[in-house]
Enzyme design. Sequence first.
Site, mmCIF file in Angstrom:
data_model
loop_
_atom_site.group_PDB
_atom_site.id
_atom_site.type_symbol
_atom_site.label_atom_id
_atom_site.label_comp_id
_atom_site.label_asym_id
_atom_site.label_seq_id
_atom_site.Cartn_x
_atom_site.Cartn_y
_atom_site.Cartn_z
ATOM 1 N N LYS A 1 -9.789 -0.039 -1.813
ATOM 2 C CA LYS A 1 -10.017 -0.359 -0.401
ATOM 3 C C LYS A 1 -11.463 -0.064 -0.023
ATOM 4 C CE LYS A 1 -7.965 0.537 4.150
ATOM 5 N NZ LYS A 1 -6.930 1.345 4.861
ATOM 6 N N CYS B 1 -4.301 -3.046 4.220
ATOM 7 C CA CYS B 1 -4.005 -2.566 5.573
ATOM 8 C C CYS B 1 -4.904 -3.227 6.616
ATOM 9 C CB CYS B 1 -4.090 -1.045 5.621
ATOM 10 S SG CYS B 1 -3.248 -0.337 7.058
ATOM 11 N N GLU C 1 0.853 -1.193 0.000
ATOM 12 C CA GLU C 1 0.000 0.000 0.000
ATOM 13 C C GLU C 1 0.889 1.243 0.000
ATOM 14 O OE1 GLU C 1 -3.418 1.877 3.011
ATOM 15 O OE2 GLU C 1 -1.784 0.648 3.803
#
Length: 567
Positions: free
Chosen positions: A389, A440, A328
Amino acid sequence: MAQETLPERPPAAAPGEGAAPGRLARLRGRLARVRGGGRAGWPRTLLALAAGLVMWPAFPPADLTPLAPVGVALLTLALRGQAPRTGAWLGFVGGAAFFLPVLDGIIKIGPDGWILLSLVQAAYFLPLGAGIAVLTRLPGWPVWTAGLWVADEALRGRFPFGGFPWARLAFSQTATPLTHFASLGGAPLVSFLTALTGGLLAYAAVAVLRARPAIRPDAGPDAGPGAGSEEAGTPGGPAAWARRAAAPVALALAGIAAVVGGGALIPTPTAGRPVTVAVIQGNVPRLGLDFLGQRKAVLNNHVQRTHELAERVRAGKVARPELVVWPENASDLDPYKESDAYAAIDGAVRDIGVPVLVGALTDTPDGEKVENRGIVWDPRTGPGDYYVKRHPVPFGEYIPFRDVLTKLITRFERIPRDFARGKRSGVMRLGPVDIGDVICFEVAYDKEVRDVSRGDVLVVQTNNATYGRTSLPPQQIAMSRLRAVEHGRTILVAATSGISAIVAPDGRMVARSREFVPDIQVARVPARTSRTLSDRLGEAPEWVLAALGLGAVCAAAWSSSRKNEGN
């Protein structure tokens, strides 16, 4: 006529006892609470505090995993026999003592944010504490209290703003026999069994306390009230004590042995089609660069590491990978708009000659928001499929109630635009396999990972630079290890500054980087398509276990109300 007998006159009552026999008892209770330091009393309050502090090192980086059920046991002992309101307070004390140290990494973004988040998480222990206090009045309470832990974690992981499921009991058990249960019922089942183990320890402790000899050695059957009570112990010597405690202690230990032994017997298959993978950790630059310079430096670091990987392949030092994963934020420069960023990424991908999953920030078409993307970059055709995301971080990647909060907290001005939410799962084709991508802290959410588990290999792209050298990066790796077993998949964790890792389907660490150093990991891993029982059951185990605890709370409350009506 028989002589009428007058009733015997009762003896004179002590002052205050005759007219209101309950008044003196209430007065004594208040006095005891004052002496004990509040309604709960100092011993129980300190026990709840100790419970939270004991649970904390069960999580990474300490990884003292047996302390998780021990902490649950201590908290249960503190709550047992208390009124719900007192139990709520004790639960909050234990929760605060746990979350403040376990979430210490949040202090990097500000002590106020760390304290506030920790206390908000501790607030979820208010209903947990009240419920456990009620449930310990029921037979078989270790089972019901374990179900209540699952219900509490389910709530904490969903509300508000999508929840924050960090530091669940399951995430302390990522390299123990309990880990294997994740393949059957996911993280909720592991949390349940961890709490059940703690409940059984508490059950054994209660049995010992109940059976202990009386404080007065001469106490016998005619001793005063309380001589044989739970508080004062029961009469008899050590031999009688041991006999009274033996059966319940043996039952509790047998239950713990069954849980641990059962977990060790659960198979964790690892067979699959072999594929060679590479994970790039470019690292972040030293401080001192301006904002744009930082972005360029991070991108260049990942570009350079990929060129280095290509050189090693040409030199025959490492096997040629079939796919490469970047983390990321590897490029915070939008490659669709920044020609230099596009050229740098494309050059690195062409040099290695295989598809690369590139983590990049891009603008939405209207330019109003930002997308956190994982982009499949092909060496011939360039950027193609991508994942956005789906669970941006509240107060980090978007600001709820922005108009109000930005006026009250100027720090939020550092986030000028909200991140957009993705609309679909991250299952994409990357080279020879389908990957399931999460970004994440999405790895902490059961649903997000389950949705991509149909991929042959799972990927976690993350940026932990802000929280480097705290407990948060190793805790995130622990989550990935549990997910590997839960879904029977190899997991590739790519982090900008660490910790990057390659995790086998049985949770074993194939490779693991250090923090704040460049790293290139290459390994041959199994790509698997078979589904675990946990995949097929979905959320069902969580709902069943949560209903077990909540239903028991309702039953205990109903039983208590019936007793009160009868009195």
